[in-house]
Structures are given as C-alpha cells and as structure tokens.
Scaffold this motif. Structure first.
Motif, PDB file in Angstrom:
ATOM      1  N   GLY A 151       0.805  -1.212   0.000  1.00 24.27           N
ATOM      2  CA  GLY A 151       0.000   0.000   0.000  1.00 24.27           C
ATOM      3  C   GLY A 151       0.838   1.261   0.000  1.00 24.27           C
ATOM      4  O   GLY A 151       0.407   2.296  -0.517  1.00 24.27           O
ATOM      5  N   ALA A 152       2.034   1.204   0.588  1.00 18.23           N
ATOM      6  CA  ALA A 152       2.881   2.395   0.616  1.00 18.23           C
ATOM      7  C   ALA A 152       3.248   2.790  -0.818  1.00 18.23           C
ATOM      8  O   ALA A 152       3.145   3.959  -1.209  1.00 18.23           O
ATOM      9  CB  ALA A 152       4.139   2.128   1.442  1.00 18.23           C
ATOM     10  N   ASN A 155       0.160   4.124  -2.566  1.00 22.31           N
ATOM     11  CA  ASN A 155      -0.118   5.532  -2.229  1.00 22.31           C
ATOM     12  C   ASN A 155       0.810   6.461  -3.004  1.00 22.31           C
ATOM     13  O   ASN A 155       0.377   7.498  -3.526  1.00 22.31           O
ATOM     14  CB  ASN A 155       0.070   5.767  -0.724  1.00 22.31           C
ATOM     15  N   SER A 193       3.022   6.514   5.099  1.00 21.42           N
ATOM     16  CA  SER A 193       3.441   6.429   3.690  1.00 21.42           C
ATOM     17  C   SER A 193       2.962   7.637   2.886  1.00 21.42           C
ATOM     18  O   SER A 193       3.527   7.931   1.828  1.00 21.42           O
ATOM     19  CB  SER A 193       2.936   5.130   3.055  1.00 21.42           C
ATOM     20  N   ALA A 275      -6.311   1.117   1.959  1.00 23.19           N
ATOM     21  CA  ALA A 275      -5.456  -0.066   2.121  1.00 23.19           C
ATOM     22  C   ALA A 275      -6.105  -1.027   3.115  1.00 23.19           C
ATOM     23  O   ALA A 275      -6.231  -2.225   2.861  1.00 23.19           O
ATOM     24  CB  ALA A 275      -4.065   0.345   2.608  1.00 23.19           C
TER      25      ALA A 275
HETATM   26  C1  LIG Z   1      -4.082   2.984   5.989  1.00 28.36           C
HETATM   27  C2  LIG Z   1      -2.802   2.363   5.500  1.00 28.36           C
HETATM   28  N1  LIG Z   1      -2.271   2.775   4.349  1.00 28.36           N
HETATM   29  C3  LIG Z   1      -1.139   2.247   3.857  1.00 28.36           C
HETATM   30  C4  LIG Z   1      -0.464   1.278   4.544  1.00 28.36           C
HETATM   31  C5  LIG Z   1       0.817   0.722   3.986  1.00 28.36           C
HETATM   32  O1  LIG Z   1       0.533  -0.486   3.378  1.00 28.36           O
HETATM   33  P1  LIG Z   1       1.670  -1.594   3.122  1.00 28.36           P
HETATM   34  O2  LIG Z   1       2.120  -2.054   4.453  1.00 28.36           O
HETATM   35  O3  LIG Z   1       0.938  -2.604   2.337  1.00 28.36           O
HETATM   36  O4  LIG Z   1       2.762  -0.929   2.339  1.00 28.36           O
HETATM   37  C6  LIG Z   1      -0.972   0.812   5.757  1.00 28.36           C
HETATM   38  C7  LIG Z   1      -0.272  -0.253   6.508  1.00 28.36           C
HETATM   39  O5  LIG Z   1      -0.630  -0.720   7.508  1.00 28.36           O
HETATM   40  C8  LIG Z   1      -2.170   1.369   6.238  1.00 28.36           C
HETATM   41  O6  LIG Z   1      -2.697   0.981   7.410  1.00 28.36           O
END
Ligand SMILES: Cc1ncc(COP(=O)(O)O)c(C=O)c1O
Length: 478
Positions: A151-152, A155, A193, A275
C-alpha cells in the motif's frame, strides 16, 4: 558445471518430493495454529536470537534438502509470528487463505517479470481482470490501475498521478520547483506512507498539511476548509486531499462524500487510502461505510489486509483510465514500442514504479473465483463482528477504557491507570497474545486488530483476563 549437478539443482522429481514434504509440514503448521496450539509468538530478544544466525558464508552445500525442510520446520516456522493463531490480534496483516499461498508458489516458480506483456502474458491479463473486479466493487466500470508491492507504494503511485494532473504544470519533467509550492491535505491519522510519498516526490514532508480528526478518528471538515484557506492565503497550491478509509490507529473512515464534494468544489484530486478498509466493499452489511468512494480519483486497496492474501499485493485504481499513466511518464524505448497503440496498454511498466514485479493477480483471481464476493465479504463481516463484541465487552468492564466503538476491526483501549506499554510488552513476550499500541490524545492505548476469522469470544475473554493479570502485576499489587 557438470551436467549431473546442473540437473540435480533443477530436478523436477526432487521439486515434487520436497514440495509434497513441505506441504505436509505447512499443513500441520496451519492446523496447529488455527487450533491455537502453543504460543502466538515464541519471543526472543532479537540480539539473542541473532546469535543463531552467524554461520559462515557457505562455499559448499551445508544442508541436504531434507535438512533444509527440517530447518524450515524447526527454526523458521517455530520462530515466526503465528499469523493464523486466533490470539494474534496485532497488526493489520491478513490471515492468508491457504489456496492463495499455493498461488504464490506458482508465481515464484514461473517468475513472470511482467514489465511488458510478453514477459508475463497470463500474469498481465490476470492483473487486469482483478483490477476490473476491484474497480467494479468501488462502483467504476472503466477503472484502470496496477497491482503494487504494498500500500505504501500504491499511495506513492496515486499521489504522483495527483501531482501530475493537478499541479498545473508538468511536474514530472520540470520538477516541483517550477510552480507554486504544492500542498497535500490529509488526516492527522493518515498512514506515514502519505508523508513519505511527499518526501519522495520532492514536495518535502512539510508540504503535507495534517487535518485534525474528530473524536471518532474521522477527518474534521471544518478543519479541512480552514487548512485549505490557510494554504491559499500563504500563496501555496493545495493539489489533493488524501482521505483514509480505515485509518491505521483506529480503523476509522473519513467522511468520503463530504470530502468528495469539497474536492470537486475546489478542483482538488481526491485520493482514498483504503489499504485497510476498502475490503468493506465486499460486505453487504458494511459497504455503506464507504459511501462516496466512487467519487474519488484514486483508491488504494491492500490485498494482504482484509482480502486475506499473503503479502504482498495492493491495488492502486484510477477512476479515469488515462490517469493510470500520469504517475510515471518516462520513456524506455527498449521496453516500450511507443506509438500509443492499443497493445501498449498491456505493458504494465508504464503504470508502475516496479519494472520486474511478481505475478500478484493469480492469488486474488483464485480467491474471487473460489469464494466469490459473498464468502470473502463473509470474512470481513466475521472480523468486524468480533471487533465489535470485544469493544462491547471493554465498554461494559469498569476497569477498561474504550477509545471508541470500532467502525471496522481495530479496537483501542486502556486498562486502568497502569503502564500500557509494559502490559503489552509482557503479553507479547509471554506469547499469550499479540497486540500493538498507539498514542492518541496524549495517552498510550492498547490496540487490537481482529484479522483472524477464527478469533472467538473465549479468546476475547482470555485477553481481558490476561491484561488484568499482567496489568495488576505490573502495578506492583501482585
Ligand atoms: C491505511 C494504510 N495505508 C497504507 C499502509 C501501507 O501499506 P503496506 O504495508 O501494504 O505498504 C498501511 C499499513 O498498515 C495502512 O494501514
């Protein structure tokens, strides 16, 4: 290298034999964990645990494949956080569907590079198929996007597109210094992120304007309005609002319809970091929580959270298909043929930070095909209901303080006036439960995320009992 050695290294027969043995080990591991046998985590301080990992670089083989399997079983699995254990209530990490894990084996062995269509034809088509399904769940018929490793990164991809579309100049080519200072508006509870993306994009993390949240953890619209006005008064240009649907600390969902209207009125890009919470779209019961999401310009949705996928697989989706190309605009003639022909759209690298990437679509395609939205939504319903039950128990208990009723599956609370960090440390190190902590309103709260659909009421009661026990002992009363 002699032919015999080479053939032994790639032997299909050895792969078959080891594969069956490995599946036997993993099936036992899964079954033990689902039944809650043993601790959630066999805690060892990292520096102490690291002492076992000081072997010299192997110049020759040091293990047979049988010994490797034994090491996986005895050293790797046993020292893992047991994610399928019903008392694992820590992070927002999926309890992965076993069939999805098998699909990851297919991805690993076939190793489809995916940068361009011909380096992963089926992987590319699978990815487009699942992206269209996710888009349809959001309410978009023509959405495009890409699967990313997390998700990072998703984003970052969305916010790069937002900058390119809304800056008012070609920020990709001319840089961020070629116009007014850009500002990104987001909740005080946004995932880190989002700020990190601003840093990477050259905006500087100071360009992220944090909007206060209300007592339910949702972005405060009056604060958004005044922050936006303040940016204008200072001569800066807000270009996007990054809303959160399922914020990391409490799982709260920002007021998406109001934010959408605000963005439309002021010509801002609306990003939804779903995410964590976008999977509520799978649930008939909880889908209304995400009302307004279809008005977003971009949405991020993690598969390895509430879609029950093994990490990593995240989707970044764009309402307008052409915006999928706005994030990265470079040319790489050895990969891409140019000419804007329709076949070019099948070359994933145009739309993703990664060049080589894993076949991530297969496991999602398999889960949708095997279980449909009904059963996947059922998993969401199950863990949301368990989180609510936990919150009700905490609310009813005079020695606990509940931060808020959960909107999704994250429950934050405190036990008495004790040192919450110490309680958590003791619980985690005891292996009885895994949970996290979060600082909010100047206090530390214990934080549980119910991800495992096997977490039952007796586990919740045991959690309260264990906290009482550790809490009382840490206050020195016992
Ligand atoms: C709201 C939200 N956005 C983005 C992320 C980042 O996702 P990832 O760990 O898959 O990179 C997280 C991770 O917990 C999250 O809670």
């Amino acid at each position: 290298m002699d032919k015999q050695t080479l053939e032994a290294m790639f032997s299909p027969e050895a792969f078959n034999a080891s594969g069956h043995a490995l599946i036997d080990i993993l099936s036992r591991y899964l079954s033990d964990n689902l039944e809650g046998k043993g601790p959630v985590l066999d805690w060892q301080p990292p520096a102490q645990a690291m002492e076992q990992w000081q072997a010299a670089l192997p110049r020759q083989a040091t293990l047979t494949s049988g010994q490797l399997l034994k090491a996986i079983q005895d050293e790797i699995l046993s020292a893992s956080l047991h994610i399928h254990h019903p008392r694992n209530l820590g992070h927002q990490v999926a309890t992965p569907l076993p069939m999805a894990a098998l699909c990851d084996l297919v991805a690993a062995l076939t190793n489809q590079a995916m940068a361009v269509y011909e380096t992963g034809p089926s992987a590319t088509l699978l990815e487009r198929q699942v992206l269209h399904w996710l888009g349809e769940l959001i309410g978009w018929q023509r959405a495009e996007g890409v699967l990313t490793s997390g998700g990072a990164q998703a984003n970052l991809t969305a916010l790069l597109a937002a900058r390119q579309v809304k800056a008012g100049w070609d920020a990709w080519q001319h840089g961020v210094g070629a116009g007014q200072p850009l500002r990104l508006l987001t909740s005080e509870h946004a995932h880190y992120s989002v700020s990190r993306a601003a840093g990477i994009m050259g905006l500087g993390t100071d360009a992220v304007v944090k909007i206060a949240a209300d007592d339910q953890g949702r972005m405060d619209m009056a604060a958004l309005q005044s922050a936006w006005q303040h940016c204008l008064d200072q001569g800066s240009k807000p270009f996007a609002v990054a809303a959160t649907a399922g914020c990391t600390p409490t799982g709260s969902i920002d007021p998406l319809p109001e934010i959408a209207n605000f963005c439309r009125t002021h010509d801002l890009w609306m990003h939804v970091d779903g995410a964590h919470g976008a999977s509520a779209l799978l649930s008939r019961q909880h889908r209304p929580l995400l009302e307004g999401i279809a008005m977003a310009d971009s949405v991020v949705w993690d598969g390895h959270k509430l879609l029950y996928m093994p990490a990593t697989v995240s989707a970044v989706l764009f309402r307008e298909p052409q915006h999928g190309y706005a994030a990265f605009a470079q040319e790489a003639s050895y990969l891409f043929q140019g000419n804007n022909n329709a076949e070019e759209t099948y070359n994933t690298s145009y739309r993703t930070l990664e060049c080589t990437k894993r076949m991530m679509g297969l496991k999602l395609w398999a889960a949708f095909s095997l279980y449909g939205t009904e059963k996947l939504g059922g998993l969401v319903d199950q863990v949301f209901a368990t989180a609510r039950l936990l919150a009700e128990k905490l609310h009813a208990a005079p020695d606990f303080e509940l931060l808020m009723m959960p909107q999704t599956n994250i429950v934050c609370f405190r036990y008495g006036k004790e040192d919450q960090m110490l309680i958590r440390k003791k619980l985690v190190e005891s292996g009885a439960f895994h949970l996290t902590q979060v600082a909010m309103h100047g206090k530390v709260w214990l934080r549980t995320t119910v991800m495992n659909p096997f977490t039952a009421e007796e586990d919740l009661d045991a959690l309260l009992a264990a906290i009482r026990e550790h809490g009382i002992s840490s206050s020195g009363i016992l």
